[in-house]
Design an enzyme around this catalytic site. Structure first.
Site, PDB file in Angstrom:
ATOM      1  N   TYR B 441       0.816  -1.235   0.000  1.00 37.59           N
ATOM      2  CA  TYR B 441       0.000   0.000   0.000  1.00 37.59           C
ATOM      3  C   TYR B 441       0.839   1.270   0.000  1.00 37.59           C
ATOM      4  O   TYR B 441       2.022   1.231   0.193  1.00 37.59           O
ATOM      5  CB  TYR B 441      -1.106  -0.020   1.040  1.00 37.59           C
ATOM      6  CG  TYR B 441      -0.831  -0.120   2.516  1.00 37.59           C
ATOM      7  CD1 TYR B 441       0.415   0.069   3.078  1.00 37.59           C
ATOM      8  CD2 TYR B 441      -1.903  -0.389   3.381  1.00 37.59           C
ATOM      9  CE1 TYR B 441       0.600  -0.012   4.450  1.00 37.59           C
ATOM     10  CE2 TYR B 441      -1.714  -0.473   4.744  1.00 37.59           C
ATOM     11  CZ  TYR B 441      -0.469  -0.275   5.276  1.00 37.59           C
ATOM     12  OH  TYR B 441      -0.288  -0.345   6.613  1.00 37.59           O
ATOM     13  N   GLU B 442       0.159   2.366  -0.302  1.00 42.28           N
ATOM     14  CA  GLU B 442       0.821   3.679  -0.535  1.00 42.28           C
ATOM     15  C   GLU B 442       1.806   3.605  -1.690  1.00 42.28           C
ATOM     16  O   GLU B 442       2.817   4.303  -1.692  1.00 42.28           O
ATOM     17  CB  GLU B 442       1.525   4.192   0.723  1.00 42.28           C
ATOM     18  CG  GLU B 442       0.701   4.219   1.985  1.00 42.28           C
ATOM     19  CD  GLU B 442      -0.568   5.034   1.856  1.00 42.28           C
ATOM     20  OE1 GLU B 442      -0.720   5.795   0.896  1.00 42.28           O
ATOM     21  OE2 GLU B 442      -1.432   4.881   2.740  1.00 42.28           O
ATOM     22  N   GLY B 443       1.482   2.811  -2.691  1.00 41.27           N
ATOM     23  CA  GLY B 443       2.392   2.628  -3.824  1.00 41.27           C
ATOM     24  C   GLY B 443       3.235   1.402  -3.582  1.00 41.27           C
ATOM     25  O   GLY B 443       3.998   1.358  -2.616  1.00 41.27           O
TER      26      GLY B 443
END
Lengths: 596, 596
Positions: B441-443
């Site tokens: 997550y978050e890239g």
């Protein structure tokens, strides 16, 4: 949502026919019945069964899990019982077993190919027949004729199940501590009392009887590993006709809640003066159990790459389907809103890592299984000796390297899915949760590494590793062509580093045994990498020869390309492992326990 | 059975006071209030709160998970609501926020130390305040004064929650594809319609209001990323007093079933003409969202090592307690039935790997957070510029290296447990399941690596990396003493390889962008390793100086020993990463898509 499993029959045929050329062994028992057409037909049928029957039950098994009622009866997930029956009735479980007890006597190497499909399609399910056949192997090796006649036909056909009972709450690796006791009875039987834990397939509703092999200590036996005996303890005591009779006083006392393989019942087994019979000699139980363990360890290594194959297929399908972003070198899917993510190098990296590992691992596992055939069936004592040495040497490597790297590859497969990988909907997370056990059971990977450096290296005056090095040297001396010389060079490089690491251990570990333990993990990984490099070189030479001979099947060009990726991206790990081995134990052991 | 979490206050103090010497910044805003005694008191209180309140809820969160009723209301696990209230009321969430909106204005570097404790104790819980503060940061950066007055005080105090809404079913990484639409209304507001997925903390019962930041496309806006705007969309529309008023037309349409972080509600969010207001400029929403994303990425990197700290503690306790086998160098626990497994080198290896990683990562994360303070608060433009460059350069490394390696270390922690690690009883499996999301997550970590090689390296004429190399060169030039020179040499060696890899990318990737993508993963890992080597060298020099000055606290000797393990066992990975970078894209991209 999950991509359907497709058995990699073409790749298996490449290894069996082209690389290993198993037709050359047609004079050996079993191999005569395994001509190319038969092999291909068996693989095709295995594909149908695993794709059509087992794979669809994989998620069912994960979601439903096994359930236990108050009486200790265990219910397997919906569909398992019927699939187990189909598997047994189709003869899949008897493929390479002894014809004397109803087996088909086909080569182990072929059986392993089918087992790969089973583990890829549904690993938790595959453990039921897998453990049954392992238990049968131990009985075949050490049981009396009567025991063999009574149990083997029904276990080989999986009419009855089988298990291995080693672990107790306070002892797993260190079996010398085990407490389960066996009290001799006047009729020659024993009363077995104790608790065993983590018994895979320990209780279930799929077979009419379950045959437990149980390690216990006969009253008055010596302490430690020298006082452990093996017993056969059936759930239902066979009556005079060999049919399930009286219910034995053993039961499943609980099911473990685990992070994966929910479809397999991992049982606490309580033995309360259960009736059992000695298998093999008194106090020699561990030796017999290791027959089963070694077979099981190879089976776990197989699970390691088989589940990576499933993860590869799943993530490949996702990467071809998911549209996101544009290729760094210009759009590849002009008419679509974005390119499929397989165009992105870092996604490719994860796919190619999986692909080159699985294909290398498959070749390595099948080659090792072939050693098992040769050890058992060759009429040349020198061949039997060398094959036996290889089996001893390679078993811990197959187990640990293929499960450790296999797990990493399953994690790559999940990563390709992005956020979808973390949700349970897509199936990638189940594979990761299932795969994690393979690094632990049948002896943790650390124990395997210690077995390799502590026992296997030095055995028979270093005969196994000397023989392995000689084979590699001869292969390297043969050389390659323009296309394959790079593969040969890589094998030579890995082998050189492995030899250097071996020498370092030999020169240092005798002064300080901790050096052996400290280097064992990286030594094993360096060994595994060397084996895979050797396999890739053999595959490359085979593919190159096929192309040179005019064969236009695209698989051969693909093998060379995949192999070159392996050279670029895996072989550089060899030097790192060597450096870690040579770092020794000093910094690892320097910190006082209380300073942690 | 799970070992209780103990906040590593002594280690945090070592980094904050001894290594980073934050007292030297006492002239900067916030730092004046953070003298050593205050810092220590805050850490001790943070330890009490996280050990006593959050850690006991970690398993509860995993087992119960979140539940959603038919109306879309979400219930958090037992105890979460009360803990959230306690956390907010004690001011933990406001530690480093702007005093203008009720924050305490303390340094970010101190806040990060407390956040580490929160993530170690209960990562799924920590995401509720974490995302709230991230959303607040975006509003603080781009909101109108009215928006800031209305939302920030209540978000900073966590009276209200906050979320970020980026992903849609067909677009995650590639936000240019997003479809959620915003229709301007006469009163200046917008009607937001669309579906967002994977919204962490999207709906819950712990705050009286939830403030969603939502990316959407204003009707008629350009396609792609140039037409994306950011909106603030409250669950309850604040009334004239700023209290929660009318219920907005948005709701949680479903909860994801995930392999981990069950305690956090991962929501499908359905917006049905929901009322929202523009944040920042039209079509410039992505820029603002990246303020939040960058903060969140550092937070995820922190989770990476924080959960590894939890795993380390858990496995250390197990390794000291579990008796199994005997030391290779003779019994260490003569009177017991066996030695604790910490005597075995391979168990040590897994513990030392965790320990040296976590301690290096902590120093790296705190050092990076300090750059955030300097960028924001220094009165020297040169310092601000350098710190800003570092934040840009290091954010993807903190995010990816600490989560990738952190996950591996959590897996090591599980492995130390043997079979117990695979059962849910001991908690090791939960940490593994929870940790897996941090790489995604978050890239995803792959996207971070591409951000590093594709954007951060070349930005401002390579000013950030040039500045980083100059700092390392100056550090190396200083040299070390007999004890620390080896650390300095290791930094020099890693930096040399990183420079070589950088040059390779600069010389090759412009001809073929795929070379950048192909090398990005290993380049990022080489960079992360170099950063940790630099941190270990700084820690070693600090510890060595303390000992030379007569300080007898055993932590200093332990740092040197742990650091030497890092040199032996981690630094050898640098050459491998360099070789993989220099392998380029050719073999990675050679296989035709249909040949997979």
């Amino acid at each position: 949502m999950t991509a359907s499993y497709r058995a990699p029959v073409r790749d298996q045929r490449f290894v069996l026919h082209d690389v290993l050329d198993i037709a050359q062994y047609s004079s050996l028992p079993g191999f005569a019945d395994a001509d190319a057409d038969t092999v291909d037909a068996i693989l095709e049928e295995g594909a149908k069964f695993t794709e059509g029957v087992l794979a669809p039950l994989n998620k069912v098994g994960d979601v439903e899990g096994c359930t236990r009622d108050a009486d200790g009866n265990v219910k397997t997930p919906t569909g398992f019982k019927d699939a187990f029956k189909q598997m047994a009735e189709s003869g899949w479980t008897a493929l390479s077993s002894d014809p004397e007890y109803g087996g088909q006597g086909l080569p182990h190497v072929l059986n392993l190919a089918v087992n790969e499909m089973v583990s890829s399609a549904n690993m938790a399910f595959g453990m039921y027949p897998g453990l049954t056949l392992g238990a049968a192997a131990a009985l075949a090796a050490a049981g009396t004729d009567e025991q063999k006649q009574l149990y083997l036909p029904k276990m080989i056909s999986c009419q009855w199940g089988g298990t291995m009972n080693l672990t107790e709450p306070h002892c797993g690796t260190d079996l010398g501590l085990l407490r389960t006791k066996a009290v001799p009875q006047a009729d020659g039987s024993y009363k077995i009392t104790g608790q065993k834990i983590w018994i895979s397939s320990g209780e279930h509703d799929m077979a009419e009887n379950i045959i437990h092999l149980v390690l216990a200590r006969i009253e008055g036996a010596p302490d430690g590993v020298k006082g452990i005996s093996l017993f056969v303890v059936p759930k239902f005591i066979p009556d005079e006709n060999g049919d399930p009779g009286e219910r034995n006083t053993l039961k499943c006392g609980g099911l473990e809640e685990k992070m994966g393989i929910h479809g397999n019942a991992t049982c606490v087994m309580d033995y309360d003066e259960a009736t059992g019979w000695l298998v093999g000699e008194e106090n020699k139980g561990l030796k017999v159990m290791f027959i089963m363990m070694n077979e099981a360890r190879l089976g776990v290594g197989l699970q390691g790459y088989a589940i990576a194959e499933a993860a590869y297929q799943q993530s490949l399908a996702f990467a071809k389907d998911r549209l996101q972003g544009r290729s760094l070198t210009g759009p590849k899917n002009q008419d679509g809103p974005a390119d499929p993510i397989i165009v992105h190098p870092d996604v490719r990296r994860m796919l190619m890592d999986q692909k080159c590992f699985v294909e290398g691992a498959r070749c390595f596992a099948l080659w090792t299984a072939l050693q098992g055939d040769l050890e058992e069936k060759s009429d040349d004592p020198a061949v039997r000796e060398k094959a036996g040495d290889y089996m001893a040497l390679l078993t811990p490597i197959v187990k640990s390297y293929l499960t450790g790297k296999g797990y990493d590859m399953v994690s790559n497969g999940l990563q390709v899915h992005g956020g979808s990988g973390f949700t349970e909907e897509w199936g990638a997370s189940q594979l990761l949760r299932d795969a994690r056990i393979t690094m632990i059971y049948e002896g943790t990977n650390g124990i395997q590494a210690l077995d390799l450096v502590g026992r296997k290296l030095a055995m028979n005056g270093m005969r196994p590793i000397t023989s392995f090095f000689a084979e590699i040297d001869a292969f390297v001396a043969e050389g390659g062509n323009d296309e394959t010389q790079a593969f040969v060079d890589a094998v030579a490089g890995c082998k050189g580093k492995l030899k250097q690491a071996t020498d370092w251990l030999m020169n240092n570990a005798l002064n300080n045994f901790d050096h052996a333990g400290a280097g064992s993990h990286d030594y094993l990984n360096l060994f595994g990498l060397t084996c895979l490099a050797y396999m890739w070189a053999r595959m490359a030479k085979t593919a190159s020869a096929k192309i040179a001979a005019g064969d236009t099947d695209p698989i051969y060009a693909a093998k060379l390309k995949t192999g070159r990726y392996f050279l670029d991206r895996w072989v550089p790990e060899a030097a790192m492992h060597l450096a870690k081995v040579e770092a020794g134990a000093d910094s690892m052991m320097a910190l006082e326990e209380e300073a942690f």
